[in-house]
Design a protein around this motif. Structure first.
Motif, PDB file in Angstrom:
ATOM      1  N   LEU A  20       0.988  -1.327   0.076  1.00 57.91           N
ATOM      2  CA  LEU A  20       0.293   0.067  -0.003  1.00 57.91           C
ATOM      3  C   LEU A  20       0.761   1.473  -0.045  1.00 57.91           C
ATOM      4  O   LEU A  20       0.599   2.035  -0.747  1.00 57.91           O
ATOM      5  CB  LEU A  20      -0.986  -0.207   1.214  1.00 57.91           C
ATOM      6  N   GLU A  21       1.932   1.390   0.983  1.00 53.98           N
ATOM      7  CA  GLU A  21       2.542   2.535   0.798  1.00 53.98           C
ATOM      8  C   GLU A  21       3.579   2.752  -0.238  1.00 53.98           C
ATOM      9  O   GLU A  21       3.790   3.959  -0.814  1.00 53.98           O
ATOM     10  CB  GLU A  21       3.815   2.433   2.067  1.00 53.98           C
ATOM     11  N   GLN A  22       4.182   1.773  -0.959  1.00 53.58           N
ATOM     12  CA  GLN A  22       4.867   1.784  -2.133  1.00 53.58           C
ATOM     13  C   GLN A  22       4.065   2.327  -3.335  1.00 53.58           C
ATOM     14  O   GLN A  22       4.144   3.008  -3.974  1.00 53.58           O
ATOM     15  CB  GLN A  22       5.384   0.449  -2.685  1.00 53.58           C
ATOM     16  N   LEU A  23       2.722   1.685  -3.375  1.00 53.21           N
ATOM     17  CA  LEU A  23       1.775   2.353  -4.191  1.00 53.21           C
ATOM     18  C   LEU A  23       1.273   3.772  -4.156  1.00 53.21           C
ATOM     19  O   LEU A  23       1.395   4.359  -5.079  1.00 53.21           O
ATOM     20  CB  LEU A  23       0.496   1.360  -4.193  1.00 53.21           C
ATOM     21  N   LYS A  24       1.377   3.967  -2.808  1.00 49.05           N
ATOM     22  CA  LYS A  24       0.896   5.627  -2.462  1.00 49.05           C
ATOM     23  C   LYS A  24       2.113   6.518  -3.074  1.00 49.05           C
ATOM     24  O   LYS A  24       1.763   7.484  -3.760  1.00 49.05           O
ATOM     25  CB  LYS A  24       0.607   5.655  -1.080  1.00 49.05           C
ATOM     26  N   ALA A  25       3.221   6.056  -2.918  1.00 44.39           N
ATOM     27  CA  ALA A  25       4.495   6.809  -3.306  1.00 44.39           C
ATOM     28  C   ALA A  25       4.432   6.783  -4.739  1.00 44.39           C
ATOM     29  O   ALA A  25       4.719   7.797  -5.243  1.00 44.39           O
ATOM     30  CB  ALA A  25       5.615   6.249  -2.768  1.00 44.39           C
ATOM     31  N   GLN A  26       3.900   5.747  -5.588  1.00 40.88           N
ATOM     32  CA  GLN A  26       3.892   5.722  -6.771  1.00 40.88           C
ATOM     33  C   GLN A  26       3.214   6.632  -7.595  1.00 40.88           C
ATOM     34  O   GLN A  26       3.099   7.224  -8.636  1.00 40.88           O
ATOM     35  CB  GLN A  26       3.996   4.179  -7.260  1.00 40.88           C
ATOM     36  N   VAL A  27       1.796   6.501  -6.892  1.00 41.91           N
ATOM     37  CA  VAL A  27       0.870   7.431  -7.242  1.00 41.91           C
ATOM     38  C   VAL A  27       1.439   8.705  -7.220  1.00 41.91           C
ATOM     39  O   VAL A  27       0.986   9.744  -8.221  1.00 41.91           O
ATOM     40  CB  VAL A  27      -0.515   7.267  -6.432  1.00 41.91           C
TER      41      VAL A  27
ATOM     42  N   GLU B  15      -5.809   9.044  -3.023  1.00 43.94           N
ATOM     43  CA  GLU B  15      -7.010   9.493  -2.248  1.00 43.94           C
ATOM     44  C   GLU B  15      -6.986   8.446  -0.856  1.00 43.94           C
ATOM     45  O   GLU B  15      -6.694   7.474  -0.902  1.00 43.94           O
ATOM     46  CB  GLU B  15      -8.160   9.170  -2.885  1.00 43.94           C
ATOM     47  N   PRO B  16      -7.417   9.269   0.363  1.00 45.03           N
ATOM     48  CA  PRO B  16      -7.296   8.697   1.698  1.00 45.03           C
ATOM     49  C   PRO B  16      -7.939   7.257   1.724  1.00 45.03           C
ATOM     50  O   PRO B  16      -9.267   7.563   1.240  1.00 45.03           O
ATOM     51  CB  PRO B  16      -7.459   9.724   2.578  1.00 45.03           C
ATOM     52  N   ALA B  18      -8.090   4.612   0.080  1.00 53.69           N
ATOM     53  CA  ALA B  18      -7.978   3.918  -1.076  1.00 53.69           C
ATOM     54  C   ALA B  18      -7.457   2.322  -0.705  1.00 53.69           C
ATOM     55  O   ALA B  18      -6.373   2.290  -0.081  1.00 53.69           O
ATOM     56  CB  ALA B  18      -7.325   4.513  -2.139  1.00 53.69           C
ATOM     57  N   ASP B  19      -8.141   1.541  -1.404  1.00 52.75           N
ATOM     58  CA  ASP B  19      -7.372   0.312  -1.293  1.00 52.75           C
ATOM     59  C   ASP B  19      -6.318  -0.129  -2.114  1.00 52.75           C
ATOM     60  O   ASP B  19      -6.206   0.477  -2.992  1.00 52.75           O
ATOM     61  CB  ASP B  19      -8.484  -1.023  -1.033  1.00 52.75           C
ATOM     62  N   LEU B  20      -5.678  -1.368  -2.142  1.00 59.10           N
ATOM     63  CA  LEU B  20      -4.621  -1.688  -3.138  1.00 59.10           C
ATOM     64  C   LEU B  20      -4.871  -1.708  -4.483  1.00 59.10           C
ATOM     65  O   LEU B  20      -4.222  -0.969  -5.492  1.00 59.10           O
ATOM     66  CB  LEU B  20      -4.274  -3.179  -2.983  1.00 59.10           C
ATOM     67  N   GLU B  21      -6.009  -2.214  -4.915  1.00 59.93           N
ATOM     68  CA  GLU B  21      -6.730  -2.163  -6.362  1.00 59.93           C
ATOM     69  C   GLU B  21      -6.867  -0.523  -6.856  1.00 59.93           C
ATOM     70  O   GLU B  21      -6.581  -0.414  -7.922  1.00 59.93           O
ATOM     71  CB  GLU B  21      -8.035  -2.743  -6.390  1.00 59.93           C
ATOM     72  N   GLN B  22      -7.652   0.268  -6.016  1.00 61.67           N
ATOM     73  CA  GLN B  22      -7.879   1.619  -6.305  1.00 61.67           C
ATOM     74  C   GLN B  22      -6.369   2.402  -6.582  1.00 61.67           C
ATOM     75  O   GLN B  22      -6.302   3.025  -7.704  1.00 61.67           O
ATOM     76  CB  GLN B  22      -8.457   2.357  -5.226  1.00 61.67           C
ATOM     77  N   LEU B  23      -5.550   2.125  -5.620  1.00 65.54           N
ATOM     78  CA  LEU B  23      -4.072   2.769  -5.759  1.00 65.54           C
ATOM     79  C   LEU B  23      -3.409   2.236  -7.098  1.00 65.54           C
ATOM     80  O   LEU B  23      -2.980   2.983  -7.733  1.00 65.54           O
ATOM     81  CB  LEU B  23      -3.288   2.262  -4.625  1.00 65.54           C
TER      82      LEU B  23
END
Lengths: 169, 169
Positions: A20-27, B15-16, B18-23
């Motif tokens: 999740l954190e890696q994805l947020k950073a990539q977003v 977006e705060p 958000a789950d893995l798929e959304q990210l």
């Protein structure tokens, strides 16, 4: 996140197995890339608009500046033809038409008159002579006109000035 | 993912809650935006390079095209001055200098000679006359030269042609 994706990217949009954190950073990283790319594009667009204007001006300056000696020589031929003859009238028409056409592209002749104060922004002094009836650094005679294109000086007037102390800077 | 972020975006990168798929979807979307923005920028840059060349050409065409009547009239004045006189020599120098200067910017005169086949790409027929010694649609006389600037026709030659059937298309 050590890879820097480039434009021809084979880098996948999201790395498999990312948490999740890696994805947020990539977003966030991809969003920043997008913002930077659009900002670069905007800046480039503004620069291009300025350059476009500049390029038109420079092209006109180069063509019209190169033609000034022809205009000078035409005026010289006119001065040497006998007034009242058909040839003189014909030359006068050519010279007027030539100057008018260049005027339509923004060319303006600036004539230095005897008695005008020497102006380094407009005049080039080719010689100095002593003068009893002119103050120091006054134009005695104009040898060649100055020309502006729009608000830029294309060439200074060539003038003879009265002898004296150099003008204050 | 219903919001479309724009350039002045207040939309957060992720977006705060958000789950893995959304990210993952948002990573992909932002990456696509970045790719599209850089592709747009590249295309714009290529278009600008073409336009820049085009603009220089168009400016030269407009200035030089506008000066052709002056060149014509100068040649006419030259034709009317008596050969051997100082004035004629002076005019000849002016005309040569004028034509040479324009030539340096790519102007080329194309002269239609009597007997040349009429060419709609180069000639404009102002009249037709019957001719015993010329084939149909041949140039009888040139009234005004054609000029090219680079490889583009700036103006056609004005010619008188021999009477006959219209040329095959």
């Amino acid at each position: 996140m050590t890879e820097t994706p480039n434009n021809s990217a084979v880098v996948p949009p999201a790395e498999p197995g990312a948490d999740l954190e890696q994805l947020k950073a990539q977003v966030a990283e991809n969003w920043d890339k997008f913002l930077r790319a659009t900002a670069d594009f905007d800046n480039y667009r503004k620069r291009v608009a300025r350059e476009r204007e500049e390029l038109g001006r420079m092209t006109r300056e180069s063509v019209i500046g190169a033609l000034l000696p022809s205009l000078d020589n035409l005026e010289r031929a006119l001065d040497h033809s006998a007034a009242g003859t058909a040839l003189h009238e014909g030359l006068l028409q050519v010279q007027k038409q030539f100057a008018r056409t260049l005027g339509e592209f923004g060319l303006v002749e600036i004539i230095a008159k005897p008695g005008d104060q020497f102006d380094a922004n407009l005049h080039e002094a080719v010689s100095q002579i002593e003068s009893a009836d002119q103050p120091d650094n006054a134009v005695i005679e104009q040898l060649q006109s100055a020309y502006k294109l729009g608000d830029r000086l294309l060439r200074p007037a060539r003038v003879v000035v009265s002898k004296g102390a150099p003008p204050a800077a």
